[in-house]
Design a protein around this motif. Structure first.
Motif, mmCIF file in Angstrom:
data_model
loop_
_atom_site.group_PDB
_atom_site.id
_atom_site.type_symbol
_atom_site.label_atom_id
_atom_site.label_comp_id
_atom_site.label_asym_id
_atom_site.label_seq_id
_atom_site.Cartn_x
_atom_site.Cartn_y
_atom_site.Cartn_z
ATOM 1 N N ARG A 179 22.350 15.896 69.142
ATOM 2 C CA ARG A 179 21.470 15.287 68.139
ATOM 3 C C ARG A 179 20.003 15.499 68.509
ATOM 4 N NH1 ARG A 179 21.785 15.175 63.213
ATOM 5 N NH2 ARG A 179 19.557 15.604 63.277
ATOM 6 N N TRP A 180 19.703 15.438 69.785
ATOM 7 C CA TRP A 180 18.335 15.672 70.255
ATOM 8 C C TRP A 180 17.915 17.109 69.935
ATOM 9 C CZ3 TRP A 180 15.821 18.503 74.250
ATOM 10 C CH2 TRP A 180 14.533 18.052 74.578
ATOM 11 N N CYS A 181 18.843 18.046 70.125
ATOM 12 C CA CYS A 181 18.565 19.438 69.785
ATOM 13 C C CYS A 181 18.275 19.582 68.294
ATOM 14 C CB CYS A 181 19.750 20.322 70.182
ATOM 15 S SG CYS A 181 19.585 22.060 69.733
ATOM 16 N N LEU A 182 19.099 18.975 67.461
ATOM 17 C CA LEU A 182 18.910 19.076 66.011
ATOM 18 C C LEU A 182 17.592 18.459 65.561
ATOM 19 C CD1 LEU A 182 22.562 18.134 65.074
ATOM 20 C CD2 LEU A 182 21.491 20.347 64.612
ATOM 21 N N ASP A 183 17.183 17.390 66.241
ATOM 22 C CA ASP A 183 15.941 16.708 65.868
ATOM 23 C C ASP A 183 14.692 17.438 66.344
ATOM 24 O OD1 ASP A 183 17.313 14.673 64.576
ATOM 25 O OD2 ASP A 183 17.375 13.382 66.352
ATOM 26 N N HIS A 184 14.790 18.048 67.533
ATOM 27 C CA HIS A 184 13.587 18.635 68.137
ATOM 28 C C HIS A 184 13.548 20.160 68.068
ATOM 29 C CE1 HIS A 184 13.681 14.580 69.912
ATOM 30 N NE2 HIS A 184 12.370 14.713 70.022
ATOM 31 N N TYR A 185 14.693 20.783 67.902
ATOM 32 C CA TYR A 185 14.754 22.244 67.812
ATOM 33 C C TYR A 185 15.605 22.629 66.597
ATOM 34 C CZ TYR A 185 13.023 21.918 72.587
ATOM 35 O OH TYR A 185 12.279 21.634 73.705
ATOM 36 N N PRO A 186 15.113 22.375 65.393
ATOM 37 C CA PRO A 186 15.924 22.589 64.188
ATOM 38 C C PRO A 186 16.291 24.042 63.944
ATOM 39 C CG PRO A 186 13.638 22.101 63.613
ATOM 40 C CD PRO A 186 13.774 21.840 65.074
ATOM 41 N N ASP A 187 15.638 24.983 64.653
ATOM 42 C CA ASP A 187 15.977 26.396 64.470
ATOM 43 C C ASP A 187 17.194 26.801 65.313
ATOM 44 O OD1 ASP A 187 13.916 26.845 62.678
ATOM 45 O OD2 ASP A 187 12.476 27.283 64.278
ATOM 46 N N ARG A 188 17.681 25.900 66.160
ATOM 47 C CA ARG A 188 18.847 26.215 66.986
ATOM 48 C C ARG A 188 20.119 25.742 66.262
ATOM 49 N NH1 ARG A 188 17.844 25.396 73.389
ATOM 50 N NH2 ARG A 188 19.602 26.835 73.369
ATOM 51 N N LYS A 189 21.007 26.661 66.007
ATOM 52 C CA LYS A 189 22.257 26.351 65.308
ATOM 53 C C LYS A 189 23.258 25.752 66.298
ATOM 54 C CE LYS A 189 25.987 28.557 62.654
ATOM 55 N NZ LYS A 189 26.453 29.824 62.045
ATOM 56 N N VAL A 190 23.824 24.614 65.937
ATOM 57 C CA VAL A 190 24.768 23.889 66.797
ATOM 58 C C VAL A 190 26.153 23.925 66.159
ATOM 59 C CG1 VAL A 190 25.349 21.660 67.824
ATOM 60 C CG2 VAL A 190 22.956 22.365 67.664
ATOM 61 N N PRO A 234 25.594 31.193 66.783
ATOM 62 C CA PRO A 234 25.160 29.858 67.199
ATOM 63 C C PRO A 234 24.206 29.945 68.382
ATOM 64 C CG PRO A 234 27.265 30.329 68.183
ATOM 65 C CD PRO A 234 26.892 31.553 67.353
ATOM 66 N N SER A 235 23.399 28.938 68.562
ATOM 67 C CA SER A 235 22.557 28.824 69.750
ATOM 68 C C SER A 235 23.209 27.913 70.772
ATOM 69 C CB SER A 235 21.177 28.287 69.369
ATOM 70 O OG SER A 235 20.399 28.041 70.511
ATOM 71 N N VAL A 236 23.819 26.812 70.276
ATOM 72 C CA VAL A 236 24.469 25.829 71.147
ATOM 73 C C VAL A 236 25.922 25.683 70.704
ATOM 74 C CG1 VAL A 236 24.469 23.452 71.972
ATOM 75 C CG2 VAL A 236 22.291 24.597 71.485
ATOM 76 N N LEU A 257 26.448 36.058 76.980
ATOM 77 C CA LEU A 257 25.974 36.715 75.762
ATOM 78 C C LEU A 257 24.753 36.030 75.149
ATOM 79 C CD1 LEU A 257 29.388 37.594 74.087
ATOM 80 C CD2 LEU A 257 27.804 39.138 75.260
ATOM 81 N N GLY A 258 24.208 35.023 75.835
ATOM 82 C CA GLY A 258 22.955 34.422 75.386
ATOM 83 C C GLY A 258 23.082 33.117 74.639
ATOM 84 N N HIS A 259 24.281 32.530 74.601
ATOM 85 C CA HIS A 259 24.475 31.227 73.972
ATOM 86 C C HIS A 259 24.435 30.139 75.044
ATOM 87 C CE1 HIS A 259 25.854 33.532 70.474
ATOM 88 N NE2 HIS A 259 26.641 34.195 71.319
ATOM 89 N N LEU A 260 24.202 28.911 74.642
ATOM 90 C CA LEU A 260 24.321 27.770 75.540
ATOM 91 C C LEU A 260 25.629 27.067 75.233
ATOM 92 C CD1 LEU A 260 23.361 25.737 77.647
ATOM 93 C CD2 LEU A 260 22.142 24.522 75.811
ATOM 94 N N CYS A 261 26.493 26.979 76.226
ATOM 95 C CA CYS A 261 27.781 26.300 76.073
ATOM 96 C C CYS A 261 27.720 24.987 76.847
ATOM 97 C CB CYS A 261 28.914 27.181 76.599
ATOM 98 S SG CYS A 261 30.569 26.502 76.345
ATOM 99 N N LEU A 262 27.895 23.873 76.137
ATOM 100 C CA LEU A 262 27.918 22.548 76.744
ATOM 101 C C LEU A 262 29.350 22.026 76.702
ATOM 102 C CD1 LEU A 262 24.773 20.982 75.037
ATOM 103 C CD2 LEU A 262 24.984 21.576 77.439
ATOM 104 N N SER A 263 29.835 21.493 77.830
ATOM 105 C CA SER A 263 31.226 21.050 77.855
ATOM 106 C C SER A 263 31.407 19.957 78.902
ATOM 107 C CB SER A 263 32.159 22.231 78.158
ATOM 108 O OG SER A 263 33.518 21.871 77.971
ATOM 109 N N THR A 264 32.651 19.494 79.047
ATOM 110 C CA THR A 264 32.991 18.462 80.018
ATOM 111 C C THR A 264 34.126 18.953 80.907
ATOM 112 O OG1 THR A 264 34.763 17.328 78.788
ATOM 113 C CG2 THR A 264 32.483 16.731 78.246
ATOM 114 N N THR A 265 34.289 18.293 82.037
ATOM 115 C CA THR A 265 35.421 18.552 82.916
ATOM 116 C C THR A 265 35.656 17.317 83.764
ATOM 117 O OG1 THR A 265 36.340 20.110 84.537
ATOM 118 C CG2 THR A 265 34.011 19.546 84.776
#
Length: 389
Positions: A179-190, A234-236, A257-265
């Motif tokens: 949500r922070w990404c969408l609010d502050h970096y709207p050009d990044r596709k999530v 996508p960006s994220v 390949l230049g994307h940001l992958c966020l995950s859990t473990t």
């Protein structure tokens, strides 16, 4: 409302499928994290890590079975009775008449697991566990992340991981980052791949609301979803969990390949991320995957929630940021030693979860029982001796 003055839901209209849904919504408004139902027992909620009886009466097992047919579908009960653990998403929506205590446009979502087993005198009962998914995503700034971590929370590319046990707030933290990404970096596709979808990320005003794909409904598995996303610019890319070799491989590939992958473990310390991910691969390919992982890994955060003496909970975290100097240092040593080296750095800087828990204990924020959740008796003696020195 504290634990001491908590009052069960009165069920003024008796127990029906509709009143049970009212109860589920009431639980969400009470700040419950989980709801537990099983035959011949009170309805129970988890609130700030404490179990509380939330109904004034015991629910008979046959009554609970009939309610399951009405809340979900009659086809579900035979499936669970056959020994299958069933996961479902439940969404309750209000209307103009205030259905379930919700106004028009309001909704509450739950992640549900149904499993048969023996409970007390009940030889065969179906236990319900509902995880309440908050409607509001907490602002990232409200999570208390360390400034150094906040500065690097959304790198341009790579792989970033949140770890911890079940119920430690990993999914909530990731939702706040999206949500922070969408609010502050709207050009990044999530985009996200989830099992099941928890927080609804999009809101009115977003240039491009995130596409959230659910395992078993929209995509067959995490790895397939990640690979499909590589063709969708996508960006994220959010991934529910790095749970198997195919998902880990796809996540690393996305980072390359230049994307940001966020995950859990599921790990207990940041250093544990290396063996946890690398050992999923065959022995002959581990060296190559270790170097690939080191090339894309940006940070690892491990957190847990501790019950406080005022009846709430507080998040404590330890983390490592894989910057260029650390990446070079790890590159000079064999990969099986990476985890130990990372954990040693965190210990040297006194940034472990147990360091923070000890500080909370000394200030009276947590009691000795909660301290024991993260600290062994030997570690406690070491802290006490260091304090007396």
């Amino acid at each position: 409302m504290t634990t001491e003055n908590f009052q069960p839901y009165p069920f003024p209209a008796g127990l029906t499928a509709e009143s049970l849904c009212h109860f589920f919504v009431w639980c969400a408004h009470q700040g419950a994290s989980d709801i537990h139902l099983q035959g011949d027992n009170h309805l129970v909620i988890s609130r700030h890590g404490r179990l509380l009886r939330a109904s004034p009466f015991v629910v008979a097992d046959d009554t609970l079975a009939k309610l399951m047919d009405e809340v979900f579908s009659p086809e579900l009960r035979p499936l669970v009775r056959s020994g299958v653990s069933v996961d479902r998403a439940l969404q309750l929506e209000g209307n103009a008449e205030g259905r379930y205590g919700l106004a028009r446009g309001e909704r509450v979502r739950y992640r549900v697991n149904l499993l048969q087993g023996t409970a007390g005198r009940q030889d065969s009962t179906i236990g319900w566990t509902l995880r309440v998914i908050p409607a509001d995503i907490p602002p990232l700034g409200s999570l208390g992340l360390a400034p150094a971590l906040m500065d690097t929370i959304l790198p341009a590319k790579g792989l970033a991981l949140f770890g911890g046990v079940t119920g430690s707030g990993k999914s909530t933290a990731l939702a706040s980052i999206y949500r922070w990404c969408l609010d502050h970096y709207p050009d990044r596709k999530v985009t996200t791949k989830e099992d099941p979808i928890e927080f609804i990320l999009g809101k009115p005003g977003d240039i491009l609301p995130p596409v959230q794909s659910q395992i078993g409904k929209d995509i067959p598995n995490f790895a397939t979803g990640i690979r499909a996303d590589l063709r969708r610019a996508p960006s994220v890319i959010g991934v529910g969990e790095m749970r198997d070799r195919e998902t880990i491989d796809a996540g690393i590939r996305a980072g390359q390949l230049g994307h940001l992958c966020l995950s859990t473990t599921h790990i207990d310390s940041p250093g544990d991320a290396f063996p946890r991910l690398i050992n999923e691969f065959p022995h002959e390919s581990r060296d190559a995957m270790a170097w690939a992982l080191l090339g894309v890994l940006q940070y690892v955060v491990v957190q847990t929630l501790l019950r406080t003496t005022d009846g709430t909970r507080v998040a404590v975290r330890e983390y490592i940021i894989i910057d260029h100097p650390l990446r070079e240092k790890l590159g000079d040593i064999p990969w099986p030693e990476w985890g130990r080296h990372v954990n040693a750095l965190i210990r040297l800087e006194k940034r472990r979860i147990i360091d923070q828990a000890w500080a909370l204990y000394r200030r009276g924020r947590i009691d000795v029982t909660e301290l024991a959740v993260v600290m062994s008796p030997r570690q406690r003696r070491e802290f006490e001796e260091a304090g007396d020195a």
